[in-house]
Every structure is written in structure tokens, then in C-alpha cells.
Scaffold this motif. Structure first.
Motif, PDB file in Angstrom:
ATOM      1  N   LEU A 205       0.837  -1.198   0.000  1.00 34.31           N
ATOM      2  CA  LEU A 205       0.000   0.000   0.000  1.00 34.31           C
ATOM      3  C   LEU A 205       0.871   1.248   0.000  1.00 34.31           C
ATOM      4  O   LEU A 205       1.931   1.277   0.640  1.00 34.31           O
ATOM      5  CB  LEU A 205      -0.902   0.019   1.242  1.00 34.31           C
ATOM      6  CG  LEU A 205      -1.801  -1.205   1.465  1.00 34.31           C
ATOM      7  CD1 LEU A 205      -2.502  -1.079   2.810  1.00 34.31           C
ATOM      8  CD2 LEU A 205      -2.812  -1.343   0.335  1.00 34.31           C
ATOM      9  N   THR A 206       0.418   2.273  -0.690  1.00 33.36           N
ATOM     10  CA  THR A 206       1.074   3.580  -0.618  1.00 33.36           C
ATOM     11  C   THR A 206       0.415   4.381   0.499  1.00 33.36           C
ATOM     12  O   THR A 206      -0.815   4.497   0.544  1.00 33.36           O
ATOM     13  CB  THR A 206       0.941   4.328  -1.957  1.00 33.36           C
ATOM     14  OG1 THR A 206       1.638   3.592  -2.975  1.00 33.36           O
ATOM     15  CG2 THR A 206       1.534   5.725  -1.856  1.00 33.36           C
TER      16      THR A 206
ATOM     17  N   LEU B 110      -0.963  13.424  -2.033  1.00 32.62           N
ATOM     18  CA  LEU B 110      -1.250  13.294  -0.608  1.00 32.62           C
ATOM     19  C   LEU B 110      -2.734  13.439  -0.290  1.00 32.62           C
ATOM     20  O   LEU B 110      -3.109  13.557   0.880  1.00 32.62           O
ATOM     21  CB  LEU B 110      -0.447  14.337   0.177  1.00 32.62           C
ATOM     22  CG  LEU B 110       1.082  14.201   0.077  1.00 32.62           C
ATOM     23  CD1 LEU B 110       1.764  15.298   0.891  1.00 32.62           C
ATOM     24  CD2 LEU B 110       1.543  12.827   0.530  1.00 32.62           C
ATOM     25  N   ALA B 111      -3.569  13.397  -1.316  1.00 30.65           N
ATOM     26  CA  ALA B 111      -5.013  13.474  -1.073  1.00 30.65           C
ATOM     27  C   ALA B 111      -5.466  12.238  -0.309  1.00 30.65           C
ATOM     28  O   ALA B 111      -4.881  11.150  -0.449  1.00 30.65           O
ATOM     29  CB  ALA B 111      -5.754  13.580  -2.402  1.00 30.65           C
ATOM     30  N   PRO B 112      -6.504  12.363   0.525  1.00 28.16           N
ATOM     31  CA  PRO B 112      -6.998  11.207   1.286  1.00 28.16           C
ATOM     32  C   PRO B 112      -7.410  10.068   0.362  1.00 28.16           C
ATOM     33  O   PRO B 112      -7.820  10.279  -0.785  1.00 28.16           O
ATOM     34  CB  PRO B 112      -8.205  11.773   2.049  1.00 28.16           C
ATOM     35  CG  PRO B 112      -7.980  13.247   2.085  1.00 28.16           C
ATOM     36  CD  PRO B 112      -7.264  13.586   0.814  1.00 28.16           C
ATOM     37  N   PHE B 113      -7.315   8.848   0.881  1.00 30.16           N
ATOM     38  CA  PHE B 113      -7.702   7.671   0.104  1.00 30.16           C
ATOM     39  C   PHE B 113      -9.181   7.744  -0.249  1.00 30.16           C
ATOM     40  O   PHE B 113     -10.011   8.210   0.542  1.00 30.16           O
ATOM     41  CB  PHE B 113      -7.431   6.398   0.908  1.00 30.16           C
ATOM     42  CG  PHE B 113      -7.917   5.148   0.226  1.00 30.16           C
ATOM     43  CD1 PHE B 113      -7.147   4.520  -0.733  1.00 30.16           C
ATOM     44  CD2 PHE B 113      -9.166   4.619   0.531  1.00 30.16           C
ATOM     45  CE1 PHE B 113      -7.608   3.374  -1.372  1.00 30.16           C
ATOM     46  CE2 PHE B 113      -9.634   3.471  -0.095  1.00 30.16           C
ATOM     47  CZ  PHE B 113      -8.844   2.849  -1.058  1.00 30.16           C
ATOM     48  N   SER B 114      -9.518   7.255  -1.440  1.00 31.90           N
ATOM     49  CA  SER B 114     -10.914   7.204  -1.864  1.00 31.90           C
ATOM     50  C   SER B 114     -11.145   5.934  -2.668  1.00 31.90           C
ATOM     51  O   SER B 114     -10.351   5.607  -3.567  1.00 31.90           O
ATOM     52  CB  SER B 114     -11.270   8.422  -2.723  1.00 31.90           C
ATOM     53  OG  SER B 114     -12.576   8.283  -3.265  1.00 31.90           O
TER      54      SER B 114
ATOM     55  N   GLY C  96      -7.258   5.905   5.878  1.00 29.04           N
ATOM     56  CA  GLY C  96      -8.634   5.642   5.479  1.00 29.04           C
ATOM     57  C   GLY C  96      -8.794   4.453   4.554  1.00 29.04           C
ATOM     58  O   GLY C  96      -9.864   4.272   3.953  1.00 29.04           O
ATOM     59  N   ILE C  97      -7.765   3.608   4.410  1.00 30.31           N
ATOM     60  CA  ILE C  97      -7.876   2.418   3.558  1.00 30.31           C
ATOM     61  C   ILE C  97      -8.706   1.369   4.297  1.00 30.31           C
ATOM     62  O   ILE C  97      -8.380   1.002   5.432  1.00 30.31           O
ATOM     63  CB  ILE C  97      -6.484   1.856   3.217  1.00 30.31           C
ATOM     64  CG1 ILE C  97      -5.666   2.912   2.453  1.00 30.31           C
ATOM     65  CG2 ILE C  97      -6.597   0.573   2.405  1.00 30.31           C
ATOM     66  CD1 ILE C  97      -4.220   2.509   2.201  1.00 30.31           C
TER      67      ILE C  97
END
Length: 228
Positions: free
Chosen positions: A108-109, A161-165, A219-220
Motif C-alpha cells: 500500500l502507498t 497526498l489526497a486522502p484515500f478514496s 482511510g484504507i
């Protein structure tokens, strides 16, 4: 040729033996003074002879499979290994996809390596294995104590660096199977005790399973599953 008597300088009588005749018999006086005949005995091996044989090593025989200790030939010939240099183009192409064994690891990144490493070790019980520098970033590899689940987290220079979606192309979630529904309840209690929010245990009747979902620091979604 007849034997002839020869006088030894000390007075003993010896016989010259013609080729092919029997070896001489020595006249021996027994304990009671009676004369008896005793045939010449072969020379006994001494320590020097045994040492010489030891220095020469065990006798070996040679057969179609090479040299081996005497009396112990190999049972079978070693099988010939395929040529490792054979390329895929030299092999017959398969008519269907080859089989897969299992997922080797998850990678995971993440936005903060140190934060995510601490979280995965504390929450999932993973152990640090190695840090892997790579071009334009760095990775950390972890695994469970039994080395059945391998987990990697990565940081990349210039990454978004945007939050995970889940609506962004790429990963949706990671699913991990546990042994039973009782284990799901144990995980639910564990997450509550360390303050990690989760969605509670939900049934998935279409799959004959139950699931427990929670989220990592980025948030993953992580989903634990058990057959009901």
C-alpha cells in the motif's frame, strides 16, 4: 629336480625347494618332547600393515554412475534437471492460464511511513522485517509472526497526498480471512480495547460469510471475513 640337503652355518638342515613343490614343514618339539610337524603359517598382519591400509582409504569400485565405496553402488541414477536457460518461447504455450498459489503480499502507498508502520504493528500484530529503499521513495516490509501474511507500505517522492478514496482508480479495500465468527468477535473486542473504530460484524448471506470492517490511518478499508 630332487631336493638336496644343505648345511646351514649354524648346523641346521634346510632344503632347497624346487619350483612347484610343497612348502617345507618345520619340525617342532612339543611340550612333552615329542616331535610334531607344523606347516608354515602365513604372516600375521601387524600395526604397520593396518596403518598402511588406513592411509590408503577404503577401496572404491567404478560403475556406470562413477566411483563409489566398494559394495555400496548407488540405487538409481540422478535424474537430469531441465535446462534453466530454456526460455518461454522454446516451451509449448499453455492453452489456459497457469494456476496461482496465493497472494504473496499486499503493498500500500501511505502518506506517513512511520505512522502507518506503528499502526499496523500495534493493531494487526505485524512484525517489522526490512526497510526497502527504491527509486523515488522507500518501503517497509512487515509480516505476521507465522509469516503467512506479508504486508508492505510505501512512500513515493511527489506522491498525491489526497486522502484515500474508493472511487479513485486502484485499490478498493483489503480483505483478510479469519478462522471463525468467534474470531471476528474477538477482533471486534480487540479493536474496541485499543480505540480503533469499526463498522461492527455484518452478515454476508450471499457469500455465507460475516465481515468486520475498519480503517487504517489513511482511510484504507480493511475487512476481516469468516465463513458462517
Amino acid at each position: 629336480m630332487a631336493d638336496r640337503a644343505v648345511h646351514h652355518p649354524r648346523g641346521r638342515h634346510l632344503r632347497d625347494r624346487a619350483p612347484g613343490t610343497r612348502p617345507p614343514e618345520h619340525h617342532h618339539r612339543g611340550a612333552h618332547g615329542c616331535g610334531e610337524l607344523r606347516r608354515r603359517q602365513p604372516r600375521r598382519r601387524g600395526a604397520a600393515d593396518r596403518l598402511s591400509a588406513t592411509a590408503r582409504g577404503p577401496r572404491t569400485d567404478t560403475g556406470q554412475y562413477g566411483s563409489y565405496p566398494s559394495g555400496h553402488p548407488p540405487a538409481t541414477k540422478e535424474p537430469e534437471m531441465p535446462d534453466p536457460g530454456m526460455s518461454g518461447s522454446e516451451m509449448s504455450p499453455p492453452t489456459s492460464p497457469p494456476s496461482l498459489h496465493s497472494i504473496a503480499h499486499v503493498a500500500l502507498t501511505v502518506t506517513d511511513l512511520a505512522r502507518s508502520q506503528e499502526w499496523y504493528q500495534r493493531v494487526l500484530g505485524l512484525e517489522y522485517v526490512i526497510t526497502v529503499p527504491h527509486e523515488g521513495g522507500e518501503g517497509i516490509v512487515m509480516a505476521d509472526p507465522d509469516r503467512r501474511v506479508w504486508w508492505a507500505i510505501h512512500r513515493h517522492d511527489g506522491q498525491d497526498l489526497a486522502p484515500f478514496s474508493v472511487t479513485r482508480t486502484g485499490l478498493d479495500h483489503v480483505g483478510l480471512q479469519v478462522n471463525s465468527v468467534d474470531d471476528l468477535h474477538a477482533w471486534s473486542g480487540w479493536l474496541d480495547s485499543i480505540g480503533v473504530a469499526h463498522n461492527g460484524i455484518a452478515g454476508l448471506p450471499d457469500f455465507g460469510m460475516a465481515a468486520l470492517v475498519f480503517y487504517d490511518p489513511d482511510g484504507i478499508p480493511l475487512e476481516l471475513l469468516a465463513y458462517t
